[in-house]
Every structure is written in C-alpha cells, then in structure tokens.
Enzyme design. Sequence first.
Site, short mmCIF file in Angstrom:
data_model
loop_
_atom_site.label_atom_id
_atom_site.label_comp_id
_atom_site.label_asym_id
_atom_site.label_seq_id
_atom_site.Cartn_x
_atom_site.Cartn_y
_atom_site.Cartn_z
N GLY A 12 56.55 26.66 -2.00
CA GLY A 12 56.79 25.10 -2.04
C GLY A 12 57.52 24.76 -3.19
O GLY A 12 58.21 25.18 -3.82
N PHE A 13 56.79 23.53 -3.83
CA PHE A 13 57.40 23.06 -5.17
C PHE A 13 57.62 24.01 -6.35
O PHE A 13 58.23 24.37 -6.94
CB PHE A 13 56.49 21.84 -5.69
CG PHE A 13 56.65 20.63 -4.95
CD1 PHE A 13 57.63 20.37 -3.73
CD2 PHE A 13 55.80 19.74 -5.09
CE1 PHE A 13 57.51 19.07 -3.16
CE2 PHE A 13 55.63 18.56 -4.40
CZ PHE A 13 56.59 18.15 -3.53
N ASN A 82 51.30 22.05 -11.10
CA ASN A 82 51.88 21.92 -9.70
C ASN A 82 50.94 22.06 -8.85
O ASN A 82 50.80 21.21 -7.48
CB ASN A 82 52.93 22.76 -9.58
CG ASN A 82 53.41 22.91 -8.22
OD1 ASN A 82 53.98 21.61 -7.42
ND2 ASN A 82 53.27 24.03 -7.35
N TYR A 148 42.33 12.33 -1.85
CA TYR A 148 43.78 12.84 -2.11
C TYR A 148 44.54 12.09 -3.15
O TYR A 148 44.78 12.29 -4.32
CB TYR A 148 44.63 13.34 -1.18
CG TYR A 148 45.97 13.64 -1.57
CD1 TYR A 148 46.15 14.83 -2.32
CD2 TYR A 148 46.93 12.86 -1.10
CE1 TYR A 148 47.35 15.11 -2.54
CE2 TYR A 148 48.30 13.27 -1.62
CZ TYR A 148 48.70 14.39 -2.45
OH TYR A 148 49.82 14.63 -2.58
N LEU A 180 57.41 11.68 0.53
CA LEU A 180 57.38 12.65 1.55
C LEU A 180 58.24 13.86 1.51
O LEU A 180 59.55 13.39 1.07
CB LEU A 180 57.82 11.93 2.95
CG LEU A 180 57.78 12.95 4.11
CD1 LEU A 180 56.39 13.11 4.52
CD2 LEU A 180 58.57 11.96 5.33
N GLY A 183 59.27 21.28 3.61
CA GLY A 183 59.77 22.68 3.48
C GLY A 183 58.66 23.21 2.34
O GLY A 183 58.97 24.17 1.67
N PHE A 186 52.46 21.86 2.42
CA PHE A 186 51.37 20.59 2.08
C PHE A 186 51.11 19.90 3.25
O PHE A 186 49.92 19.71 3.48
CB PHE A 186 52.15 19.67 0.95
CG PHE A 186 51.47 18.37 0.93
CD1 PHE A 186 50.58 18.62 -0.19
CD2 PHE A 186 51.66 17.53 1.47
CE1 PHE A 186 49.79 17.29 -0.47
CE2 PHE A 186 50.95 16.30 1.36
CZ PHE A 186 49.95 16.30 0.24
C1 8X3 Z 1 52.10 13.21 -0.57
C2 8X3 Z 1 53.24 12.02 -0.60
O1 8X3 Z 1 54.54 10.62 1.37
O2 8X3 Z 1 53.47 12.78 2.17
O3 8X3 Z 1 52.04 13.38 -1.89
O4 8X3 Z 1 52.05 10.81 1.67
S1 8X3 Z 1 53.32 11.57 0.96
#
Ligand code: 8X3
Length: 249
Positions: A12-13, A82, A148, A180, A183, A186
Amino acid sequence: MKTAVVTGASSGFGAAIARQLVAQGHTVIGLARRQDKLQALADELGERFVPVSVDLTDRTAVDRALGDILRRFPVIDVLVNNAGLALGVAPAQQAQLADWDTTVATNISALLHMTHALLPGMVQRNQGHIINLGSTAGAYAYAGGNVYGASKAFVHHFSKNLRADLAGTAVRVSTVAPGLCSGTDFSKVRLGSDEKAAALYQNVQALTPDDVAGTIAWIMNAPAHMNVNYIEIMPVAQSFAGLSVHRSA
Ligand code: 8X3
C-alpha cells in the site's frame, strides 16, 4: 540524501513511499509484519531498502528492532508513521471491542512508540521530520467511522501538539490526510472482503498509493525552512455529504 524509517512498509502507501524515496536516492528502513512481502520489496529495491520485520504493536519487539536500527543507522532523518488500519464499519453499538483495541494499538500506540523513540535524537541533532498519516476520517465524522476516525483525529492533533513542543527547533512535523484510495489492502481489511472493497471502487477514480507517496516525498523534500503542517487530499470523485438529519415517521 536522507534516511527514512517507514512503518507499514510492506504494501500500500508504505511500499509506494519506499519505492519513491529509494528512487530519489534516499535510504528507507521499512518496518512491517509480513516478512515475505518486505523481502520481495527488498529484492526489488536493492540495498537502499532495509527490511525490518516486526509487529508494531509488540513493544518489546519494537524496542529490540529500534535498537538494531539505531546501531546501524544512528541518524534517522525522517519517520513516516504510515502503519494504520480500520476494522469494520459497524456502528459503535455493534462494534467488537477487540477491533477497537487493535485500531488504537496500531494507529495510536505504535505511532506514539515510534515517535517517542526517534524524536529525542532529532531534537538533539536539531534536524529531522516526522510525517504522520492521518485521514479525511479524522477531519469529518461518518457513520461507522467511530474509533478509526477518532484515532486519526488523535493523529492530527498530536502532530499539531508536537509542533508546539518543537517550537524553536528545526524539527518538522507534518500530517498527510488522504481520502478514498485504491490499490491498498485498507478497504479489504475495513470492509472484510475483496468483493465489498471492489464494489466501493467500482467506477470511481480513487487516489492511488503513488499520489500519497508523491505528496509525502514533496513534503519531505521541501526546503528546510518550510513545514507543511497538514495536507488533506481527496480524489476529485469524492466530496462532502453534508450533515444528516433523522426525521421521525
Ligand atoms: C480512509 C479515507 O475516504 O476511505 O482513511 O474513508 S476514506
């Protein structure tokens, strides 16, 4: 060239950040749990990527890993906090307490632990940069965001409080708050299945991990006198929903 510690570096990131920083000539020490993924990244990126397999919620293991890292790399210029996750989108009254605990342990406690370990050296050298991954979820409440979103709000405010404590030093602190993004794992982790994650991204041009990594590289490479305090990025396709109103029948 700088030496950066990046948590959650295996995918990811984190992996995108490692790729961009290594491509720019920096050295990245990548922390993550998944040894196989870290090793694959190390094979791809070569000797300027140093893989460190560790569970960031295991304090003893993190202390041991940090001891090894600081023996090999006494000067850490950048810490990118991160690693983070969201577990479920259930309303608070239906959420699992264990999921909340894991979210706090990863998004808050591990970030504090890493910061506490590396910040004193940065202050002592009067040089360094802490870059924390926030989220639009930390700025705007949404149904199911409960712990979260609150954990990311913590990250945003902790970063500002760090800036307050670091006034008069050259140490920088930045928060990057993405919306959002596709890739990464998450959404699979948050929604619990590949199918639900795929549905979320259907016909949407979301942010990519490279967009986030590019933002971080820009912040990190900005002139030493410039501190990006907080930057929020969304895909153009995402916007604000407005406040919800519940009407009785
Ligand atoms: C998550 C951002 O837009 O997927 O950190 O809720 S979102």
